[in-house]
Design an enzyme around this catalytic site. Structure first.
Site, PDB file in Angstrom:
ATOM      1  N   ASP A  97       0.831  -1.204   0.000  1.00  0.00           N
ATOM      2  CA  ASP A  97       0.000   0.000   0.000  1.00  0.00           C
ATOM      3  C   ASP A  97       0.872   1.263   0.000  1.00  0.00           C
ATOM      4  OD1 ASP A  97      -1.989   1.851   0.425  1.00  0.00           O
ATOM      5  OD2 ASP A  97      -2.841   0.853   2.185  1.00  0.00           O
TER       6      ASP A  97
ATOM      7  N   GLY B  85      -5.271   3.335  -7.694  1.00  0.00           N
ATOM      8  CA  GLY B  85      -5.522   3.514  -9.126  1.00  0.00           C
ATOM      9  C   GLY B  85      -4.869   4.737  -9.730  1.00  0.00           C
TER      10      GLY B  85
ATOM     11  N   ASP C 257     -10.611   4.099  -1.537  1.00  0.00           N
ATOM     12  CA  ASP C 257     -11.194   3.093  -0.639  1.00  0.00           C
ATOM     13  C   ASP C 257     -12.716   2.993  -0.774  1.00  0.00           C
ATOM     14  OD1 ASP C 257      -8.607   2.933   0.190  1.00  0.00           O
ATOM     15  OD2 ASP C 257      -9.040   3.227   2.317  1.00  0.00           O
TER      16      ASP C 257
HETATM   17  C1  GLA Z   1      -5.444   2.287   2.791  1.00  0.00           C
HETATM   18  C2  GLA Z   1      -5.953   1.128   1.943  1.00  0.00           C
HETATM   19  C3  GLA Z   1      -6.996   0.358   2.725  1.00  0.00           C
HETATM   20  C4  GLA Z   1      -6.385  -0.158   4.022  1.00  0.00           C
HETATM   21  C5  GLA Z   1      -5.806   1.001   4.823  1.00  0.00           C
HETATM   22  C6  GLA Z   1      -4.989   0.504   6.021  1.00  0.00           C
HETATM   23  O1  GLA Z   1      -6.441   3.230   3.024  1.00  0.00           O
HETATM   24  O2  GLA Z   1      -6.496   1.592   0.726  1.00  0.00           O
HETATM   25  O3  GLA Z   1      -7.480  -0.735   1.953  1.00  0.00           O
HETATM   26  O4  GLA Z   1      -5.386  -1.103   3.714  1.00  0.00           O
HETATM   27  O5  GLA Z   1      -4.927   1.802   4.029  1.00  0.00           O
HETATM   28  O6  GLA Z   1      -4.362   1.519   6.717  1.00  0.00           O
END
Ligand code: GLA
Length: 397
Positions: A148, A197, A218
């Protein structure tokens, strides 16, 4: 002589890279299915929650329906030891033992990190420790990594001096770095890119080893957010193929803020998109309807169809959308979505013509939510679709 030498080196190169090619083509041959801790447990997730999820995946029948990855999201990370190796925090006393438990149930374990120094939750990321972290995951028995972007975005901004091309190149290099680290472990680890994305991830994610890549920000457990994300996927079908999937984020089915009809839309749309099906609810407390939605094997089969083609929009007239997805042996799934909101607050008849979804002959139809055969359709089909609802059909020549 010169030509022979060239053929020799070409063969040697092919021999070297063929195990890597084989590994990347067989991993995630269909969209990954499993569960992830974030949508329900967020930062509170513990070892006990993950074990309970694994237990429930077996007892509910989810494992046998194809949900095999048990994925720990952010907030498992502790400090690094004196040599720089990452340790889990006190919520996860023994990661290797947890992996063994998950494996003993016939399931696979997923973990989470960031190319930045900190994860989105402010925990330890992999920046500068990519090889060590990949080795640690392999040693523990990890089978899936969600990587991430989080604080690496700050590094990109600082070092690119506002040049988006430089920033984009830095991002791809950061993902490639972990890809190489994972390959060096010789353990098959599904690689899930999460950078929301940005920079049209679908265009470059496969080239840095991505088996799946987020295509959106998200998800939230609301009708508006789920449909905004899901229906925005129109046009991305050509970027999906076996081993490489667009990921419009994890499922919210069963988290309680949508109706069952809205969750059927969510599940149907994700299946039409050949999206990863990663449940995000508390599996140890599922209503019968949540089970019916997550465990609808005919809908799962649309998602998991071995042809590996993502579906796409056929038409959208106001809130009424028809989508189709090619399946093996010339079959197709067709979904009729009624997105009507307050300006069309009613159930409505919807139609499509066979020729609009690519059939020139009559087809056998089956409703995948009522599990009823509908007989032969000749030219067109009309059905009442509830507001915030879907009718999902399987059509076979
Ligand atoms: C981001 C990701 C989420 C999750 C959080 C965790 O927002 O997009 O899917 O993994 O971090 O902190």
């Amino acid at each position: 002589m010169f030509a022979y030498r060239r053929i020799f080196w070409l063969c040697a190169l092919l021999l070297c890279i063929s195990p890597l090619l084989a590994q990347s083509s067989t991993m995630a041959a269909t969209p990954p299915m499993g569960w992830n801790s974030w949508n329900h447990f967020a930062e509170k997730v513990t070892d006990a929650d993950v074990r309970a999820a694994a237990d429930a995946m077996v007892s509910s029948g989810m494992r046998d329906a194809g949900y095999v990855y048990v994925n720990i999201d952010d907030t498992w990370e502790g400090q690094r030891d004196a040599q720089g190796f990452i340790q889990p925090n006190s919520k996860f006393p023994d990661m290797k033992a947890l992996a063994e438990y998950v494996h003993s149930k016939g399931l696979k374990l997923g973990i989470y990190s960031s190319p930045g120094p900190k994860t989105c939750g402010g925990y330890e990321g992999s920046y500068g420790h990519e090889d060590q972290d990949a080795q640690t995951y392999a040693k523990w028995g990890v089978d899936y990594l969600k990587y991430d972007l989080c604080s690496y975005g700050d590094i990109m901004r600082a070092q690119s001096h506002g040049d988006p091309q430089v920033a984009g190149a830095m991002m791809q290099q950061a993902y490639e770095k972990m890809h190489q680290a994972l390959l060096k472990t010789h353990r098959p680890i599904v690689y899930s890119l999460c950078q929301y994305g940005t920079d049209a991830s679908w265009k470059w994610a496969p080239s840095v080893g991505g088996n799946l890549w987020r295509t959106t920000g998200d998800i939230k457990d609301t009708w508006n957010r789920m449909t905004l994300i899901g229906f925005s996927q129109a046009g991305l079908a050509r970027y999906a193929s076996p081993g490489h999937w667009n990921d419009p984020d994890m499922l919210e089915v069963g988290n309680g803020h949508m109706t069952d009809s809205e969750y059927r839309v969510h599940m149907s749309l994700w299946a039409m998109l050949a999206a990863p099906l990663i449940a995000g609810n508390d599996l140890s407390k599922m209503t019968p309807e949540t089970r019916n939605i997550l465990l609808n094997k005919e809908v799962i089969a649309v998602d998991q169809d071995p042809l590996g083609k993502q579906g796409d929009r056929v038409s959208a007239v106001g809130p009424f959308e028809v989508w189709s997805k090619p399946l093996v042996n010339g079959a197709k799934a067709v979904a009729l979505f009624n997105r009507s909101a307050s300006d069309y607050p009613f159930d409505s008849p919807m139609s499509f013509r066979l020729k609009d979804v690519g059939f020139s002959q009559p087809v056998h139809a089956r409703d995948l939510w009522t599990h009823k055969d509908l007989g032969l359709i000749h030219d067109s089909y009309t059905v009442v679709v509830p507001s915030h609802g879907v009718v999902l059909l399987l059509l076979k020549p």
